[in-house]
Design a protein around this motif. Sequence first.
Motif, short mmCIF file in Angstrom:
data_model
loop_
_atom_site.label_atom_id
_atom_site.label_comp_id
_atom_site.label_asym_id
_atom_site.label_seq_id
_atom_site.Cartn_x
_atom_site.Cartn_y
_atom_site.Cartn_z
N ASP A 1 -16.52 -26.35 -17.46
CA ASP A 1 -16.55 -27.77 -17.08
C ASP A 1 -17.98 -28.26 -16.80
O ASP A 1 -18.36 -29.34 -17.25
CB ASP A 1 -15.70 -27.98 -15.82
CG ASP A 1 -14.20 -27.86 -16.10
OD1 ASP A 1 -13.80 -28.10 -17.25
OD2 ASP A 1 -13.44 -27.53 -15.16
N SER B 1 -12.13 -30.91 -13.48
CA SER B 1 -11.97 -31.05 -12.04
C SER B 1 -13.27 -31.60 -11.48
O SER B 1 -14.35 -31.34 -12.03
CB SER B 1 -11.69 -29.68 -11.41
OG SER B 1 -10.41 -29.24 -11.74
N ASN C 1 -4.95 -33.04 -11.38
CA ASN C 1 -4.89 -31.59 -11.43
C ASN C 1 -3.74 -31.22 -10.48
O ASN C 1 -2.73 -30.73 -10.91
CB ASN C 1 -6.24 -30.99 -11.01
CG ASN C 1 -6.33 -29.51 -11.29
OD1 ASN C 1 -5.33 -28.87 -11.60
ND2 ASN C 1 -7.51 -28.94 -11.16
N ARG D 1 -11.07 -15.83 -6.19
CA ARG D 1 -11.96 -16.71 -6.97
C ARG D 1 -11.84 -18.13 -6.42
O ARG D 1 -10.73 -18.62 -6.22
CB ARG D 1 -11.59 -16.70 -8.44
CG ARG D 1 -12.36 -17.72 -9.29
CD ARG D 1 -11.65 -19.06 -9.44
NE ARG D 1 -12.44 -20.03 -10.18
CZ ARG D 1 -11.99 -21.22 -10.58
NH1 ARG D 1 -10.75 -21.57 -10.34
NH2 ARG D 1 -12.78 -22.04 -11.21
N ASN E 1 -4.67 -22.50 -7.75
CA ASN E 1 -4.55 -23.61 -8.70
C ASN E 1 -3.14 -24.20 -8.57
O ASN E 1 -2.25 -23.57 -8.00
CB ASN E 1 -4.79 -23.13 -10.13
CG ASN E 1 -6.17 -23.54 -10.66
OD1 ASN E 1 -6.47 -24.72 -10.80
ND2 ASN E 1 -7.00 -22.54 -10.93
C1 TK8 Z 1 -10.00 -26.50 -15.85
C2 TK8 Z 1 -10.39 -26.50 -14.39
C3 TK8 Z 1 -9.30 -25.93 -13.52
C4 TK8 Z 1 -9.65 -26.04 -12.05
C5 TK8 Z 1 -10.29 -24.73 -11.68
O1 TK8 Z 1 -11.11 -26.68 -16.60
O2 TK8 Z 1 -11.42 -24.51 -12.06
O3 TK8 Z 1 -9.63 -23.93 -11.01
O4 TK8 Z 1 -8.52 -26.29 -11.27
O5 TK8 Z 1 -8.06 -26.38 -13.84
O6 TK8 Z 1 -10.80 -27.80 -14.02
#
Ligand code: TK8
Length: 336
Positions: free
Chosen positions: A74, A92, A147, A171, A211
């Motif tokens: 990203d 994100s 998200n 992480r 997530n």
């Molecule tokens: C996807 C991310 C992802 C975000 C992360 O490119 O890094 O955990 O929640 O879904 O933006």
Amino acid sequence: MKTLAKICVTTALASGLALPAVAEIQTRTISVSNGIAETHPVGNGVEKMRECMTERTDGKWTLNAFWSSALGDDLTSAQALRSGTLEMVITSTSPLVGIEPALGVFDLPFLFANEAEADAVLDGPFGEMISEKMAENGLVNLSFWENGFRNLTNSVRPVASLSDFEGLRVRVMQNNIFLDTFQALGTNAMPMAFGEVFTALETGAIDAQENPYVTIDTSQFYEVQDYLSATRHAYTPFMVLYSKPMFDSYSEEEQQILRDCAMEGQTVQREVSRELSDTALAHVQEEGGMEFNEISEENLAEIRERVAPVYDRHKEEIGADVVDQMLATLEELRAE
Ligand code: TK8
């Protein structure tokens, strides 16, 4: 629509004005970078955007989507937008705090209570203010997508209380506020780009990640994680970002098409995200074999209390005015 356009062209020519916007749509190939998999609700949003663009440009635009970090992570993609070498990224907010510190406000733990609050904040004056800040950084925010509420997965034990976090190698996104939050919870937190998470879990380099359910499902984390705990510790938005150097070189009509189509995508994306959340939760348990647990109100209160000081510790770095505006907006919403 086409007849109307013709009438406009005729009228404009007759009155000696410059050709209207319809004549100002160029043939373009637009690439969009995504970290998540195509099966994620962002895929539905992108599909809607593509349909909208095809219709509005008479097929002059091609939207090429790249999934699962195929074009890089990203942050790298966002930097490519700023330098004008990539058109679009759906990312994100969290990994971009180095570009715009105000984005850190969304990472404050337990900020939003529900999706309606998130929508009201993001689609109102607060979201507008954030988008203005992004523009100052060479990034046009076309729209906020979802998200969602984030939940913890790991391969060690169910996390049902504060002490269960202890020592987990988790992480976190590349972001100081997440890092601080998870350190405060007693974990061994490691910032990492999303594209590296699956392998890190698979090889056992880390035990845990967090997530939303749809991401845990569509990125198949259930293959390498055993426990899923409903922590709902943060809600992170997606931004549909466009390269400002490129955007500025487009006609007004083209700029409007980008904005409108991103908003059409938003409606579909949020809808699918919310519909699929429960399905995803069921799927990771039934097909993925994950063990799921809720967290009691009492234990959740203890967790919230532990991370509460994160707000003050990061207020200056986010921008005190930004944090205050967010909290005032939420207070207003909650009083309604
Ligand atoms: C996807 C991310 C992802 C975000 C992360 O490119 O890094 O955990 O929640 O879904 O933006």
